[in-house]
Design a protein around this motif. Sequence first.
Motif, PDB file in Angstrom:
ATOM      1  N   THR A  26      17.039   6.713 -19.110  1.00  8.89           N
ATOM      2  CA  THR A  26      17.532   6.665 -17.734  1.00  8.89           C
ATOM      3  C   THR A  26      18.898   7.321 -17.663  1.00  8.89           C
ATOM      4  N   ARG A  46      33.191  13.255 -18.000  1.00  9.45           N
ATOM      5  CA  ARG A  46      33.302  12.477 -16.755  1.00  9.45           C
ATOM      6  C   ARG A  46      33.648  11.023 -17.028  1.00  9.45           C
ATOM      7  N   GLU A  81      31.993   9.858 -20.546  1.00  8.92           N
ATOM      8  CA  GLU A  81      30.873  10.593 -21.153  1.00  8.92           C
ATOM      9  C   GLU A  81      31.226  12.060 -21.291  1.00  8.92           C
ATOM     10  N   LEU A  87      23.949  14.406 -13.235  1.00  6.48           N
ATOM     11  CA  LEU A  87      23.674  15.501 -14.176  1.00  6.48           C
ATOM     12  C   LEU A  87      22.174  15.632 -14.405  1.00  6.48           C
ATOM     13  N   GLN A 107      19.501   7.938 -30.139  1.00  3.45           N
ATOM     14  CA  GLN A 107      20.808   7.394 -29.783  1.00  3.45           C
ATOM     15  C   GLN A 107      21.361   6.542 -30.915  1.00  3.45           C
ATOM     16  N   VAL A 120      25.464  14.027 -26.099  1.00  2.00           N
ATOM     17  CA  VAL A 120      26.504  13.329 -25.335  1.00  2.00           C
ATOM     18  C   VAL A 120      27.221  12.308 -26.211  1.00  2.00           C
TER      19      VAL A 120
HETATM   20  C1  16G Z   1      23.509   8.301 -19.263  1.00  2.00           C
HETATM   21  C2  16G Z   1      23.384   8.957 -20.621  1.00  2.00           C
HETATM   22  C3  16G Z   1      24.049  10.287 -20.704  1.00  2.00           C
HETATM   23  C4  16G Z   1      23.717  11.160 -19.525  1.00  2.00           C
HETATM   24  C5  16G Z   1      23.977  10.445 -18.232  1.00  2.00           C
HETATM   25  C6  16G Z   1      23.543  11.258 -17.030  1.00  2.00           C
HETATM   26  C7  16G Z   1      23.603   6.989 -22.144  1.00  2.00           C
HETATM   27  C8  16G Z   1      24.279   6.434 -23.310  1.00  2.00           C
HETATM   28  N1  16G Z   1      23.980   8.173 -21.705  1.00  2.00           N
HETATM   29  O1  16G Z   1      24.760   7.753 -19.069  1.00  2.00           O
HETATM   30  O2  16G Z   1      23.561  10.918 -21.879  1.00  2.00           O
HETATM   31  O3  16G Z   1      24.466  12.341 -19.560  1.00  2.00           O
HETATM   32  O4  16G Z   1      23.247   9.233 -18.208  1.00  2.00           O
HETATM   33  O5  16G Z   1      23.916  10.536 -15.886  1.00  2.00           O
HETATM   34  O6  16G Z   1      22.719   6.370 -21.632  1.00  2.00           O
HETATM   35  P1  16G Z   1      23.893  11.121 -14.444  1.00  2.00           P
HETATM   36  O7  16G Z   1      22.555  11.762 -14.242  1.00  2.00           O
HETATM   37  O8  16G Z   1      24.120   9.964 -13.559  1.00  2.00           O
HETATM   38  O9  16G Z   1      24.977  12.156 -14.324  1.00  2.00           O
END
Ligand code: 16G
Length: 248
Positions: A94, A140, A152, A174, A191, A232
């Motif tokens: 997710t 971010r 992150e 993202l 992970q 990440v």
């Molecule tokens: C989560 C993910 C990260 C990803 C992000 C995208 C973990 C540890 N990390 O935080 O890898 O870049 O989601 O989030 O779960 P967004 O789509 O809300 O930008």
Amino acid sequence: MGLLDTASPLDRQSSVPIFTQVKMVIHGAVDSGELQPHRRIPSERELSALFGVSRMTIRQALLEMIGDGVLYTRTGKGTYVADHKIEQPLQRLTSFTQDIGARGLRPSSRLLGADLLPAPIELAQALAIPSGSELVRVRRLRLADGEPLAIETSHLPHSLCPGLIEHDLERHSLYGLLHDRYGLELASAKQTIEAASPTEEERKLLEMPAGVPVLRIHRFTSTRDGVVCEFVQSAYRGDRYQLNVDLK
Ligand code: 16G
């Protein structure tokens, strides 16, 4: 009868140390809902009078409870009851936006940096791209209901998402962009998670009380076709975040 109107509820004959008993009583008041999240608890002086123990003992109990994430401090304002930890199940891939939204909280981001850099050898190998080819790096601060929760730093091969940094990365997810603009179907991730002390910069950005660890998470994310598209590095507040796994 609650914490605030009992005479000292401690058992001085017990082998359980007094400060542990103090913790148990305060814990009980949090669990029963007598002390609600974000409510200020009585001062050290008041608690010391209430329990009939020294302020040192109270301080020790409160410090441990702050470390456990049950309480938090606001500089110059006192000690408060922390909200429940945000839980993340580890079975499904997710995004932060989905995780936080699913809990009824408002996700948001503050962009700390976005740039292009040549892939260092190790990262290039892990992402199966030529060493020195272009990587997009996006850093971010992630917030839930305006409260900082994680930092992150994502690295992605630029060839998979050309022009990514031109998008408004504060307003868009993202993973949403990768899917909608670049047709990348994220399907799996590897992970690792470890507890660590935050750096001074992390502590400031995450507005963390002293003594609280971060959960450092490294993740490689792959598409449905097995293309590794993201590395990440994250630091999550250890007092606000909990990762859950179902074992079979
Ligand atoms: C989560 C993910 C990260 C990803 C992000 C995208 C973990 C540890 N990390 O935080 O890898 O870049 O989601 O989030 O779960 P967004 O789509 O809300 O930008």
